[in-house]
Enzyme design. Structure first.
Site, PDB file in Angstrom:
ATOM      1  N   ASP A   1      -0.082   2.564   8.449  1.00  0.00           N
ATOM      2  CA  ASP A   1      -0.652   1.843   9.599  1.00  0.00           C
ATOM      3  C   ASP A   1       0.220   1.835  10.852  1.00  0.00           C
ATOM      4  OD1 ASP A   1      -2.964   1.229   8.219  1.00  0.00           O
ATOM      5  OD2 ASP A   1      -2.149  -0.616   7.389  1.00  0.00           O
TER       6      ASP A   1
ATOM      7  N   GLY B   1       0.841  -1.206   0.000  1.00  0.00           N
ATOM      8  CA  GLY B   1       0.000   0.000   0.000  1.00  0.00           C
ATOM      9  C   GLY B   1       0.865   1.240   0.000  1.00  0.00           C
TER      10      GLY B   1
ATOM     11  N   ASP C   1       2.376  -0.231  11.821  1.00  0.00           N
ATOM     12  CA  ASP C   1       2.307  -1.547  12.458  1.00  0.00           C
ATOM     13  C   ASP C   1       3.567  -2.370  12.228  1.00  0.00           C
ATOM     14  OD1 ASP C   1       1.938  -1.836   9.789  1.00  0.00           O
ATOM     15  OD2 ASP C   1       0.237  -3.193   9.909  1.00  0.00           O
TER      16      ASP C   1
ATOM     17  N   MET D   1      -8.604   4.034   8.833  1.00  0.00           N
ATOM     18  CA  MET D   1      -7.876   2.841   8.391  1.00  0.00           C
ATOM     19  C   MET D   1      -7.178   2.149   9.561  1.00  0.00           C
ATOM     20  SD  MET D   1      -6.579   3.341   4.510  1.00  0.00           S
ATOM     21  CE  MET D   1      -7.799   3.105   3.198  1.00  0.00           C
ATOM     22  N   GLY D   2      -6.739   0.936   9.321  1.00  0.00           N
ATOM     23  CA  GLY D   2      -6.089   0.140  10.348  1.00  0.00           C
ATOM     24  C   GLY D   2      -6.779  -1.199  10.512  1.00  0.00           C
ATOM     25  N   ARG D   3      -6.459  -2.152   9.634  1.00  0.00           N
ATOM     26  CA  ARG D   3      -7.148  -3.440   9.656  1.00  0.00           C
ATOM     27  C   ARG D   3      -6.750  -4.245  10.886  1.00  0.00           C
ATOM     28  NH1 ARG D   3      -7.727  -4.956   3.703  1.00  0.00           N
ATOM     29  NH2 ARG D   3      -9.195  -3.240   3.810  1.00  0.00           N
TER      30      ARG D   3
ATOM     31  N   ARG E   1       1.141  -5.339  -5.800  1.00  0.00           N
ATOM     32  CA  ARG E   1       1.373  -6.598  -5.093  1.00  0.00           C
ATOM     33  C   ARG E   1       1.715  -7.648  -6.156  1.00  0.00           C
ATOM     34  NH1 ARG E   1      -0.713  -5.031  -0.034  1.00  0.00           N
ATOM     35  NH2 ARG E   1      -2.117  -3.300  -0.398  1.00  0.00           N
TER      36      ARG E   1
ATOM     37  N   ARG F   1      19.181  10.838  -4.315  1.00  0.00           N
ATOM     38  CA  ARG F   1      20.158  11.914  -4.084  1.00  0.00           C
ATOM     39  C   ARG F   1      21.393  11.408  -3.338  1.00  0.00           C
ATOM     40  NH1 ARG F   1      17.308  17.387  -4.360  1.00  0.00           N
ATOM     41  NH2 ARG F   1      16.381  17.139  -6.425  1.00  0.00           N
TER      42      ARG F   1
ATOM     43  N   THR G   1       4.285   2.803   5.423  1.00  0.00           N
ATOM     44  CA  THR G   1       2.888   2.389   5.504  1.00  0.00           C
ATOM     45  C   THR G   1       2.185   3.317   6.470  1.00  0.00           C
ATOM     46  OG1 THR G   1       1.369   0.767   6.460  1.00  0.00           O
ATOM     47  CG2 THR G   1       3.655   0.605   7.115  1.00  0.00           C
TER      48      THR G   1
ATOM     49  N   ASP H   1       5.468  -5.010   5.954  1.00  0.00           N
ATOM     50  CA  ASP H   1       6.076  -6.294   6.318  1.00  0.00           C
ATOM     51  C   ASP H   1       5.929  -7.351   5.225  1.00  0.00           C
ATOM     52  OD1 ASP H   1       3.398  -6.527   6.772  1.00  0.00           O
ATOM     53  OD2 ASP H   1       3.556  -7.105   8.878  1.00  0.00           O
TER      54      ASP H   1
END
Lengths: 329, 329, 329, 329
Positions: free
Chosen positions: A133, A16, A135, A175-177, A77, A30, A131, A108
């Site tokens: 998230d 994502g 996480d 968001m945040g599954r 993906r 750079r 990401t 991850d």
């Protein structure tokens, strides 16, 4: 610092997308220019590695992208990269272009692929956590998290305006599954009356009770921030119906913030973080390092073995849960 | 946690205002309500303490201020508080209202006054660092710093648009009289070609040389971020003239961002930080603590003796100076 | 201008709230103060009129609200006002407070109620069009429309970032149950590939064909802006599924912008518009006028009989539909 | 509409850049593609015409620029174009590339050059008004004006936060050397206590009197918006000193908003306006028209002879001056 060994570094974004990925790409490009290393951009993540979708990137190719959301290298993906055949093709492409170091900006899932690849073909790989998230173990902040928080509270502030004008209750899904970091921080930041996160199931009865108490306290509106993956047994629309049935004094609405949380100009925090991590990633490859993730630990740029980063699980800050309760009084 | 001793806490904001001060006030007021302590708001900082400009604040009095810039308690600088007579009057007011704990949201000047006052009259005082300058020892981030960075890069991004359209060089002055934190972070965040800070004097010849090199590298615009207190011997307008004379190939403009950096809706980071520190400040008073500043150390809320906070001097992160050089290639 | 007759003016906001309503309230209150008329704020719209939820408003009571979203007078829908009994109660309250003029800030539903009320009790009523939908005859712009457009394109710009990074198709639903003004303007403003509005049913086959052509043209992402009331026979989630089934080359996502479009700091356009209309509404009452709506016609403040405003139906600008087709090539 | 005559259209941006210029470029390029006309972008305005700094632009070359500030074609002022020799060179370049229509996006200076050129060489020229100053006859809004207003009130809102916290008076200078449109609209939009514009010299004594009255009315802060070209005999810094000397009760500060007003993502209004004008400009060339400026008149796209557009002088709306007085009570 002058590298004797590293001549060509490839960089890609995977999984994502997150605001600040472009700032990280720019920092890698750079830094390579600064250290006189060739930098090759790989388009569409690991799939682009397999397909050889490469482009040499000079310092002027990344001008002005520090302030842009998304990723100029695109992301994707790749199912093919999960297969040994796919990875073999990817390695052929790296060999053909004499690439002796790979930087993966992503989450991850991407790091797992990168680690297997690195072990299989003995190619140095460094991960940069990107990401929204937050996480990932091994960094206090992933690139994009801070921007997503600001985007979300800006939207919730707007919802608060209309909620208050009509004395309404809003369920706002962020968001945040699997992780409640976004919900917890935006909930506190937006002054939410209640926050529902995957890490903690307060249960429906307690939710009702808290909402009742909130109404009784004289508040003229109510915002409940719900993490996408909030484990309370109902999705945000079902929750809304449930509360309307059980607390008829509330006029309830739902707002799902959605993908806008992934875009937009990155915050200064994310730009600086991405810049620091991008420089470090290149320097680690120059030092002969591999299979590490760069991250922010105690405000300093530091490293964590990819092995550890992909296996760990972040936990939400219990203190934040505690103060959220205090502040919504 | 139930306090046996503390019955009435006073809170004030002092010195230059900063976004997030309101979120800190709200956290103090709500925590007091949560712990059943009376909370008294003091208007206009230490001067209001002397004049008895007090108002009891309940949890509903601070609704929706979490998202508002400025400070609902107003701020002011007080010459009278420097005198023993002024402080004596302030103490009389505290005694009259039976206030047994004081929370000061502000910078080191305010903390110095608070510390003297606390020693003089044995009144418990806790400091919460609120200033956009991030120049206080004992916290990685002061309240307002993160918001000011975002405000500044948003402005510089806009300036970049017009700079690039006209191939111009802009000197952009940001706040920070004694500390280069804002300049350094916004310079990196906005992709500035050069950053001038009080902590480092690169000298005019080197500045010219770097600007020449930047032009030669094919860049179509150039942004130099200058800290208010940049110690290069010239103010930003003199710098502009100097460069125009010495590098006629550049079309030079100046922009002083000014006081807008102090206002605006606080970022999520600042709101959460302010919330955490506000709760902690109340809880410290409840635990009988005094003469401490709350702050963020290694991402955790922690304390530092006020004595140490006011004497220390922050230093800019050398790593940031280094990567700024790399990234502006 | 000095009014001989009008002594007390009441002002209320009704229906869905819109950014800029506060600026209109402020303009009414300040104009009253300027002309030495008492101003009474009525809370919760027409329902507050029935319940006598009144508060005298002086010029300082509306300070700083020019920049705030929502409405400090709250809004509500009132079923009771539809009944003669409800309106009789409302009139009693007006009489009791000697109110001799009423200003209603809202949409056509609120104006209909106000018109009936004005005829029934011979009370002067002036309407100010406040709704984000821009669906009121007699003004080129309703208060809140411009802000909602900016909020929506800001969100769609962010969605574009992630859409492009992943080469996705997004259906983005914006507000507008009966009118496509928001969809059409934000679609053009955000460079949408297709715009679906209630006023025009392009049909599913043509939609598929256009999306196919868009993909073929080499675009790396696709945004379809859909009006809430888009009459294409499917809601936005069904549309998404339908396209995924029929155009498997697309990776489709949905985003419903929702209530955030109603909030936020009003744009300069909306603040100035609201200020102009608010002043004019007071001056019309002073001139003995009634049953009029103030609006912007050919960039000038002008009036339309309420009778006409509530019966008319706005139509979308055909030119905008035409250029949307040209620009999405 | 199919053009028999026009085969190649050139487009350029000239003069001060303005947000929305890119949206206008995109509209020109896409319209050309739609009508199967070649479109040639000219870099750096009229100077690029002389130097032959041309690039063919297809529909994909302008992707995503609708939301970007600045101008991808760059802008510049050209002294050479004032000379017959310069213009002759420019014409040679147009002939060489068989360009049979020229679209100039800019202000009256650029239009003057364009008109002379059109007459001299019988080349069709259409002007699109792009400048933040809104000082062009023949259009109610120039491209960029609306965005600049929003940028300015956003900054002034922030300044208001800090002004109120410290009870200060701020002089805020906005752009507008010859015209007070920006000052007048942002002044009303930001709720300024006083507005100083080039079109009206209220004189220093009246300014002092109004500021005194404002203080007396109980206001806790004061904002005076000053147009760059405000003709009150003093610049904004001198004004500040003058007021501090004469009204010691005020703590005075100055903020010059500067070039940030020229940049940033354009508002929806400006994007739609630019899109409409860009399409129209191409269609006018196809119809054999020349020496016209496209603009917005009574909310409709319309045309004005360039001759008239460059000679006219806009005047500020007297109604706005009047309501500004009423609302600052």
């Amino acid at each position: 610092m002058k590298s004797n060994k590293i001549k060509n570094i490839a960089v890609l974004t995977s999984g994502g997308d997150a605001p600040g990925m472009n700032a990280a790409i720019r920092a890698v490009v750079r830094s390579c220019a600064f250290y006189e290393i060739n930098c090759i951009g790989v388009f569409r993540g690991l799939q682009g590695l397999i397909e050889g979708d490469f482009k040499v990137l000079g310092p002027r190719d990344v001008k002005y992208i520090v302030s842009k959301g998304g990723t100029i290298l695109k992301s994707a993906r790749s199912k093919e990269f999960i297969t040994p055949e796919g990875r073999a093709k990817a390695y052929e492409n790296l060999k053909k272009h004499e690439i002796d170091g790979l930087i993966i900006i992503g989450g991850d899932g991407s790091f797992t692929g990168g680690l297997i690849f690195s072990k299989e073909f003995d190619i140095p790989v460094i991960g940069i956590p990107g990401t929204i998230d937050n996480d990932i173990v091994g960094t206090s902040h992933t690139i994009g998290f801070d921007t997503a928080l600001n985007t979300a509270i800006d939207a919730i502030d707007k919802i608060r305006d209309t909620a208050t004008s009509h004395k309404r209750l809003f369920f706002v899904e962020v968001m945040g599954r699997d992780a409640g970091h976004i919900a917890l921080n935006t909930g506190i930041g937006a002054g939410a009356e209640e926050i529902l996160i995957p890490e903690e199931n307060i249960g429906l009865p307690k939710l009702l009770e808290k909402l009742k108490r909130s109404k009784a306290s004289g508040k003229s509106s109510c915002i409940v921030v719900v993490s996408e993956g909030g484990k309370i047994g109902k999705n945000v629309f079902e929750l809304s119906e449930y509360v309307e049935e059980n607390l008829p004094e509330y006029d309830v609405r739902v707002s799902v913030l959605g993908h806008m949380q992934r875009g937009g100009a990155p915050s200064c925090f994310d730009r600086v973080l991405a810049s620091r991590l991008g420089v470090k990633a290149v320097e680690l490859l120059m030092l002969g390092k591999s299979q590490l993730m760069v991250g922010l630990i105690n405000d300093q740029v530091d490293t964590t073995p990819l092995e550890k980063a992909i296996k760990g699980e972040t936990s939400v800050d219990e203190e934040l849960i505690r103060i959220s309760d205090i502040l919504s009084i």
